[in-house]
Design a protein around this motif. Structure first.
Motif, short mmCIF file in Angstrom:
data_model
loop_
_atom_site.label_atom_id
_atom_site.label_comp_id
_atom_site.label_asym_id
_atom_site.label_seq_id
_atom_site.Cartn_x
_atom_site.Cartn_y
_atom_site.Cartn_z
N ALA A 139 39.28 41.76 24.50
CA ALA A 139 37.90 42.13 25.15
C ALA A 139 38.28 42.30 26.64
N GLN A 140 37.58 43.43 27.12
CA GLN A 140 37.46 43.58 28.59
C GLN A 140 36.42 42.88 29.17
N LEU A 141 36.68 41.84 30.34
CA LEU A 141 35.55 41.03 30.62
C LEU A 141 35.77 41.27 32.14
N SER A 142 34.34 40.80 32.78
CA SER A 142 34.57 40.67 34.43
C SER A 142 35.00 39.61 34.85
N ALA A 143 36.25 39.70 35.85
CA ALA A 143 36.49 38.40 36.59
C ALA A 143 35.70 38.22 37.70
N ALA A 144 36.26 37.06 38.30
CA ALA A 144 35.21 36.36 39.34
C ALA A 144 35.32 37.29 40.32
N ASP A 145 36.43 38.17 40.67
CA ASP A 145 36.33 39.18 41.67
C ASP A 145 35.64 40.62 41.48
N GLY A 146 35.17 40.63 40.21
CA GLY A 146 34.48 41.91 39.90
C GLY A 146 35.31 42.77 39.16
#
Length: 183
Positions: free
Chosen positions: A152-159
């Protein structure tokens, strides 16, 4: 019956209880080892400012636990339930970390058994989302009987967008691999 996302769960080695604001210092102490986070997508989480965001998010989730070693009574890590989806009868278990002293399987296995036993009273599937480079966590999930489901491609804390791997344990496979302990 409603899924209680923050019950108190007791095992032989550990107790899980709802995370509280006053747990910050003890949990940060447990999390301040850079080696805990070296394979994690947010590898700087051992830093106080970064950990503060993690901690605030944990409290806001209303599904986070303090993991307490029963022998010493001290906080040794955290985990949480999140993304409860009653329509699809699934919940995610994640955001888990333990002090390195408690790595190696026994504590994580009890942690996951406690959380899975509770979750499978309400849902049919438990998901685990792990950073693609976090081989240590992927191996730990395999040890408890989780199976690879998808990437899955997910947004990290840094965007930024990061590739993660999703593992699953179903109620059916869990009963075969690890029967629930008596309550």
């Amino acid at each position: 019956m409603d899924f209680d996302l923050q019950p108190t769960l007791k095992g032989e080695l550990i107790e899980l209880r709802p995370l509280r604001p006053q747990d910050f210092d003890a949990l940060f102490s447990a999390a301040s080892d850079p080696q805990i986070w070296e394979q994690h997508p947010e590898s700087d989480r051992y830093q106080r400012k970064v950990f503060q965001k993690f901690f605030d998010g944990a409290l806001q989730s209303k599904g986070a636990f303090a993991i307490i070693e029963r022998k010493s009574g001290r906080i040794i890590g955290s985990s949480r339930y999140c993304n409860l989806d009653l329509t699809n009868r699934e919940v995610e278990v994640g955001w888990t970390f333990l002090e390195r002293e408690f790595w190696g399987g026994t504590y994580n296995r009890e942690l996951k058994r406690l959380m899975l036993d509770h979750a499978f009273r309400f849902v049919d599937r438990v998901l685990f989302v792990v950073g693609e480079q976090n081989i240590r966590s992927q191996k730990a999930l395999a040890k408890i009987g989780a199976s690879f489901l998808k990437k899955a491609q997910l947004s990290a804390a840094d965007g930024t967008i990061k590739t993660n791997v999703v593992f699953v344990i179903t109620v059916k496979s869990y009963r075969v691999v690890a029967p629930a302990a008596p309550h």
